[in-house]
Design a protein around this motif. Sequence first.
Motif, short mmCIF file in Angstrom:
data_model
loop_
_atom_site.label_atom_id
_atom_site.label_comp_id
_atom_site.label_asym_id
_atom_site.label_seq_id
_atom_site.Cartn_x
_atom_site.Cartn_y
_atom_site.Cartn_z
N ARG A 39 0.94 -1.00 0.17
CA ARG A 39 -0.05 0.03 0.01
C ARG A 39 1.00 1.52 -0.54
NH1 ARG A 39 -2.63 -0.88 4.08
NH2 ARG A 39 -4.62 -1.95 3.02
N THR B 208 -1.67 1.03 -3.04
CA THR B 208 -3.65 -0.09 -3.50
C THR B 208 -2.89 -1.31 -2.88
OG1 THR B 208 -5.16 -1.10 -4.38
CG2 THR B 208 -3.47 -0.15 -5.26
N THR B 209 -3.61 -2.35 -2.56
CA THR B 209 -3.39 -3.57 -2.33
C THR B 209 -3.92 -4.87 -3.46
OG1 THR B 209 -4.48 -4.15 -0.63
CG2 THR B 209 -2.29 -3.27 0.34
#
Length: 222
Positions: free
Chosen positions: A85, A90-91
């Motif tokens: 992240r 973002t993951t």
Amino acid sequence: MFEFIDTAVTGDQFLLALYDTLIMVSVSLGFGALLGIPLGIVLVLCRPGGILPNVALHQILNPVVNILRSLPFIILLISILPVTRWLVGTTIGTPGAIVPLVVFIAPYIARLVESSLLEVDDGILESANAMGASTFQTIWHFMLPEAASSLILALTTATIGLLGATAMAGTVGGGGIGDLAITYGYQRFDAFATLTTALVLIVIVQLLQTFGTRLARRIRRE
């Protein structure tokens, strides 16, 4: 009263998933090779009895590589979610999968490169030393060309392993073929989607292995 919802996977969705998978594999393999190949070379050079033995450095790098390789990809992916992240914001999706894929494949490539370079005959290294070659020249002009065929096969193996990891990334929304198989094949009980994704992965693996084997054979004959 009831609205029918078509849950079948479409051709556009399948092509997009395939595209995401190819992006994940190519980008992760590129960064993984940039990290793993030099790391594998350093492991060979600094090992006891190597060209540039360095016990302290080897004792640091060797366990780190072993630890990262010992973690199943799905556990590694979850463990470094904060790092992912922080790096890409973002993951989930393709960007979120690339970071753990790089961390997964880099030490794997390092071990494969190390194994390939250790197969180089000692006579080659003795010849390089007799010619007064520097460390860089020994690596670039003697070790890497001599191990080229084995390195090609090693990278082929790494690519296939990476392809399998991208499929597992789909379990946490990583995108690609794996995500398609989970979303449609498993959660929506679409047997056709499951079978199709499996067949596509099998075909890709066969193509990769055939290409890698033929390229390695050609280099060996040269």
